[in-house]
Scaffold this motif. Sequence first.
Motif, PDB file in Angstrom:
ATOM      1  N   TYR A 127       0.836  -1.194   0.000  1.00 43.43           N
ATOM      2  CA  TYR A 127       0.000   0.000   0.000  1.00 43.43           C
ATOM      3  C   TYR A 127       0.874   1.248   0.000  1.00 43.43           C
ATOM      4  N   GLN A 128       0.421   2.238  -0.752  1.00 40.62           N
ATOM      5  CA  GLN A 128       1.129   3.520  -0.779  1.00 40.62           C
ATOM      6  C   GLN A 128       0.697   4.417   0.375  1.00 40.62           C
ATOM      7  N   VAL A 129      -0.566   4.260   0.801  1.00 42.57           N
ATOM      8  CA  VAL A 129      -1.143   5.110   1.836  1.00 42.57           C
ATOM      9  C   VAL A 129      -1.935   4.242   2.804  1.00 42.57           C
ATOM     10  N   ALA A 130      -1.833   4.558   4.103  1.00 40.05           N
ATOM     11  CA  ALA A 130      -2.648   3.876   5.112  1.00 40.05           C
ATOM     12  C   ALA A 130      -3.334   4.919   5.980  1.00 40.05           C
ATOM     13  N   PHE A 131      -4.666   4.884   6.031  1.00 42.17           N
ATOM     14  CA  PHE A 131      -5.442   5.719   6.950  1.00 42.17           C
ATOM     15  C   PHE A 131      -5.762   4.853   8.168  1.00 42.17           C
ATOM     16  N   ILE A 132      -5.277   5.242   9.342  1.00 43.85           N
ATOM     17  CA  ILE A 132      -5.447   4.434  10.552  1.00 43.85           C
ATOM     18  C   ILE A 132      -6.200   5.238  11.598  1.00 43.85           C
ATOM     19  N   ASP A 133      -7.352   4.712  12.011  1.00 44.80           N
ATOM     20  CA  ASP A 133      -8.181   5.368  13.027  1.00 44.80           C
ATOM     21  C   ASP A 133      -7.574   5.130  14.407  1.00 44.80           C
ATOM     22  N   MET A 134      -7.263   6.223  15.125  1.00 41.86           N
ATOM     23  CA  MET A 134      -6.659   6.123  16.457  1.00 41.86           C
ATOM     24  C   MET A 134      -7.708   6.124  17.567  1.00 41.86           C
ATOM     25  N   THR A 135      -8.969   6.364  17.236  1.00 45.20           N
ATOM     26  CA  THR A 135      -9.987   6.504  18.284  1.00 45.20           C
ATOM     27  C   THR A 135     -10.453   5.155  18.819  1.00 45.20           C
ATOM     28  N   GLN A 136     -10.149   4.065  18.116  1.00 42.31           N
ATOM     29  CA  GLN A 136     -10.632   2.742  18.510  1.00 42.31           C
ATOM     30  C   GLN A 136      -9.569   1.923  19.240  1.00 42.31           C
ATOM     31  N   THR A 137      -8.443   2.549  19.583  1.00 36.73           N
ATOM     32  CA  THR A 137      -7.343   1.795  20.174  1.00 36.73           C
ATOM     33  C   THR A 137      -7.715   1.234  21.543  1.00 36.73           C
ATOM     34  N   ASN A 138      -7.225   0.025  21.846  1.00 39.63           N
ATOM     35  CA  ASN A 138      -7.423  -0.601  23.156  1.00 39.63           C
ATOM     36  C   ASN A 138      -6.285  -1.584  23.392  1.00 39.63           C
ATOM     37  N   SER A 139      -6.306  -2.245  24.539  1.00 33.17           N
ATOM     38  CA  SER A 139      -5.187  -3.117  24.900  1.00 33.17           C
ATOM     39  C   SER A 139      -4.982  -4.255  23.906  1.00 33.17           C
ATOM     40  N   SER A 140      -6.071  -4.729  23.287  1.00 31.18           N
ATOM     41  CA  SER A 140      -5.944  -5.831  22.337  1.00 31.18           C
ATOM     42  C   SER A 140      -5.771  -5.354  20.897  1.00 31.18           C
ATOM     43  N   ASP A 141      -5.941  -4.068  20.677  1.00 31.67           N
ATOM     44  CA  ASP A 141      -5.825  -3.519  19.317  1.00 31.67           C
ATOM     45  C   ASP A 141      -5.196  -2.130  19.410  1.00 31.67           C
ATOM     46  N   ASP A 142      -3.921  -2.100  19.799  1.00 33.56           N
ATOM     47  CA  ASP A 142      -3.228  -0.831  20.003  1.00 33.56           C
ATOM     48  C   ASP A 142      -2.790  -0.259  18.657  1.00 33.56           C
ATOM     49  N   ARG A 143      -3.289   0.933  18.330  1.00 29.21           N
ATOM     50  CA  ARG A 143      -3.026   1.497  17.010  1.00 29.21           C
ATOM     51  C   ARG A 143      -1.611   2.070  16.894  1.00 29.21           C
ATOM     52  N   SER A 144      -1.002   2.486  18.002  1.00 34.45           N
ATOM     53  CA  SER A 144       0.393   2.930  17.935  1.00 34.45           C
ATOM     54  C   SER A 144       1.291   1.756  17.551  1.00 34.45           C
ATOM     55  N   THR A 145       0.994   0.583  18.114  1.00 35.05           N
ATOM     56  CA  THR A 145       1.733  -0.624  17.731  1.00 35.05           C
ATOM     57  C   THR A 145       1.505  -0.947  16.264  1.00 35.05           C
ATOM     58  N   LEU A 146       0.263  -0.764  15.803  1.00 36.92           N
ATOM     59  CA  LEU A 146      -0.047  -1.013  14.397  1.00 36.92           C
ATOM     60  C   LEU A 146       0.753  -0.079  13.487  1.00 36.92           C
ATOM     61  N   CYS A 147       0.886   1.182  13.883  1.00 43.02           N
ATOM     62  CA  CYS A 147       1.678   2.129  13.083  1.00 43.02           C
ATOM     63  C   CYS A 147       3.123   1.656  12.971  1.00 43.02           C
ATOM     64  N   ALA A 148       3.685   1.197  14.090  1.00 40.91           N
ATOM     65  CA  ALA A 148       5.065   0.707  14.071  1.00 40.91           C
ATOM     66  C   ALA A 148       5.190  -0.520  13.175  1.00 40.91           C
ATOM     67  N   GLN A 149       4.209  -1.418  13.236  1.00 40.01           N
ATOM     68  CA  GLN A 149       4.242  -2.607  12.386  1.00 40.01           C
ATOM     69  C   GLN A 149       4.112  -2.235  10.917  1.00 40.01           C
ATOM     70  N   CYS A 150       3.284  -1.252  10.638  1.00 38.68           N
ATOM     71  CA  CYS A 150       3.116  -0.792   9.255  1.00 38.68           C
ATOM     72  C   CYS A 150       4.423  -0.223   8.716  1.00 38.68           C
ATOM     73  N   ARG A 151       5.112   0.587   9.544  1.00 39.36           N
ATOM     74  CA  ARG A 151       6.389   1.156   9.100  1.00 39.36           C
ATOM     75  C   ARG A 151       7.429   0.064   8.874  1.00 39.36           C
ATOM     76  N   ALA A 152       7.392  -0.973   9.725  1.00 43.46           N
ATOM     77  CA  ALA A 152       8.367  -2.058   9.586  1.00 43.46           C
ATOM     78  C   ALA A 152       8.099  -2.893   8.335  1.00 43.46           C
ATOM     79  N   LEU A 153       6.822  -3.187   8.060  1.00 45.19           N
ATOM     80  CA  LEU A 153       6.477  -4.025   6.911  1.00 45.19           C
ATOM     81  C   LEU A 153       6.582  -3.273   5.590  1.00 45.19           C
ATOM     82  N   HIS A 154       6.151  -2.012   5.602  1.00 42.70           N
ATOM     83  CA  HIS A 154       6.133  -1.215   4.371  1.00 42.70           C
ATOM     84  C   HIS A 154       6.725   0.169   4.659  1.00 42.70           C
ATOM     85  N   PRO A 155       8.046   0.304   4.671  1.00 40.45           N
ATOM     86  CA  PRO A 155       8.676   1.590   5.018  1.00 40.45           C
ATOM     87  C   PRO A 155       8.243   2.745   4.124  1.00 40.45           C
ATOM     88  N   ASP A 156       7.843   2.450   2.895  1.00 43.07           N
ATOM     89  CA  ASP A 156       7.456   3.515   1.967  1.00 43.07           C
ATOM     90  C   ASP A 156       5.982   3.899   2.087  1.00 43.07           C
TER      91      ASP A 156
END
Length: 486
Positions: free
Chosen positions: A46-75
């Motif tokens: 993906y060239q662009v990812a829109f990630i909703d931060m309002t739904q974050t919780n202990s089982s679905d942490d969006r900050s962790t998701l952002c880090a995983q996205c950067r690791a998998l797809h740096p561009d």
Amino acid sequence: MAQILLVEGSASLRHAYAATLRSEGHRVTAVADGAGALAAMSDARYQVAFIDMTQTNSSDDRSTLCAQCRALHPDCRIVLIADGPSFQAAAAEVRRGAYEILVKPFSEFRLHNCAVALHDPPPEEDENRNAPLGGFQGRSVRMGQMFATIRAYGRSGAPVLIRGAPGTEKGRCARAVHLASGRAEKPFIELDCRTRPVEQLEAELMGHLRGAFVGALSDRAGAAQLAHEGTLFLDEVGALPRGLQPMLLDIIRSATVQPVGSTVPHRINIRLVCTTTRDLDQAVADGEFDNRLRDRLCVLPLDMPNLADLGDDVLEIATARLRTLAREKGRRFVEFAPDLAPRLQTLPWPGNLAELTETLRHVVTSHDGTQVELEMLPLELIQQLDIGPMPARGTAVRPRPDTFSAGVPRSEAQTATGALATAEDTPRTPAEDVALSTLIGRPLAEIEQLVIEATIAREGGSIPRAARVLQLSPSTIYRKRESWRK
């Protein structure tokens, strides 16, 4: 068009956002949570990812998701969707490299603008991220960090707030951020928020139609509209009148601007860069600045250093500016005299880079040569310098031959200098009485000059120290010496 990943927990919003993006021709994969996002990223790029931060919780942490996205797809360039409670977490992710924040509720124009901007290739990153740019100089760690920050902020689309004391050239930094961005070839529109009537500032920001108010003789686009696809630079945004702050907040939220006298909003795609000498946190506490606007503007803060804190960089900065001004004025200056160069960094420079530049402009305009000498500086700066090492008390220091009036024989000047150099420490000798007798019968003005010059020589060339001994102000000595040269 872009390949987009959309992560949104609300089914209705997920459907609405996806429909808007698809209507613009983008290919959208919409998922509800982090697990779905990771599965999607494993199957496609993906060239662009829109990630909703309002739904974050202990089982679905969006900050962790952002880090995983950067690791998998740096561009992959990330846009965070946030609300009031999640805004600061989203802002922290932008500082880690995410591109922008969309704060709910936002218009479809804002969504579209982000998708378009993110689909464009990012600016090429310099091999040396700490190298000088934007007309700044300096090799210190502090300046290197500033250059790296400017480059990093250039790759984002979020608002930048440049903070610093007067004279630190925040405006130059704002332009450097623009030139480091993907909008570098687009407009850079500046609007000064200080000392203007509210109505005039509103018209300059929003634009106006003919006849909207007295003096509006024709339609005129405002700064926000002129900056379309580029950067809107608000200088001293802390001075923005309270009545205009909601208007600016609405421009940020809606990505539209409605000129004064118009009922039709215009779509705009701008990046905001602002400067302030005012402490916006204190302004919010005083009720003079909207806290929501403060948060929106300060997603990417950048603090400008004071010149006096830059150590060895001061000489490099001063030399570069000296040479630039000399070329402009057709002068030969290329460096500072050896006795002056190391002392530049000892000055307090309360006016920072602006004061340094004006000082050098005065020197270049008033003098010429290859080196800037101490006496070429303005008197008020010379008075702040502690010139030369102080000689041991009782030691006679010979002045230069040209420091005495032509009417006073050099032998007499030297004798008087020796007498003055020992007068405070030892009783007068017959020889000193003879030296004193050589002054009798001479004009008082001539004796005054001889005594002042001899005292300066005894104090190692330091006019401030000589002034203390003679119980005069340094400025009095400077004025007298200037008159003696005429």
